[in-house]
Write an enzyme that holds these catalytic residues in place. Structure first.
Site, PDB file in Angstrom:
ATOM      1  N   MET A   1       0.806  -1.194   0.000  1.00 35.07           N
ATOM      2  CA  MET A   1       0.000   0.000   0.000  1.00 35.07           C
ATOM      3  C   MET A   1       0.848   1.256   0.000  1.00 35.07           C
ATOM      4  O   MET A   1       0.516   2.224   0.653  1.00 35.07           O
ATOM      5  CB  MET A   1      -0.939  -0.008   1.183  1.00 35.07           C
ATOM      6  N   PRO A   2       1.921   1.244  -0.718  1.00 33.33           N
ATOM      7  CA  PRO A   2       2.729   2.465  -0.738  1.00 33.33           C
ATOM      8  C   PRO A   2       2.058   3.585  -1.525  1.00 33.33           C
ATOM      9  O   PRO A   2       1.305   3.337  -2.468  1.00 33.33           O
ATOM     10  CB  PRO A   2       4.024   2.024  -1.416  1.00 33.33           C
TER      11      PRO A   2
END
Length: 133
Positions: A1-2
């Site tokens: 989930m960057p």
């Protein structure tokens, strides 16, 4: 989930190079941080010369106006080895894919926790998925 922000000085990279930069960053994140392929959130910012300030030789690294600032906001928990391999991969692969100088690949990680994310709808989706486990 960057969440990834890429900042650069305007006119240093052509529009056809930005997808190469994006793809290279994503491939490195998938490889070293094991994120899903569709977990791609990136924003590119071109700055005017007067808005773009950096040290040309901090830590004896010779940077040029082609420096890319890559800020990666992600969940904490990656090892030092994962992080250093990510940095190495980004410098090596961007220098070949774009092409650009490895000295111009500047990366900073900003780590946070699941409660710090909402992917839409006013919900903390990552908290909901951890509560289900």
């Amino acid at each position: 989930m960057p969440f990834i922000r890429v900042s650069y000085m305007e006119k240093q990279y052509a529009s056809h190079q930005l997808p190469l930069i994006s793809q290279t960053i994503m491939e490195a994140i998938i490889k070293h941080f094991q994120v899903p392929e569709d977990d791609c959130f990136q924003v590119f910012h071109a700055h005017k010369r007067e808005e773009f300030v950096y040290s040309k030789n901090y830590l004896n690294i010779e940077r040029s106006d082609g420096v890319l600032f890559i800020q990666i906001t992600c969940k904490s928990g990656r090892t030092t080895e994962q992080k250093t391999r990510l940095y190495e991969t980004l410098a090596t692969t961007l220098s070949k894919a774009v092409p650009m100088r490895q000295e111009n690949v500047f990366v900073v990680l900003v780590e946070n926790e699941f409660a710090d994310w909402s992917f839409g709808n006013g919900a903390a989706q990552m908290l909901q998925s951890t509560e289900e486990v």
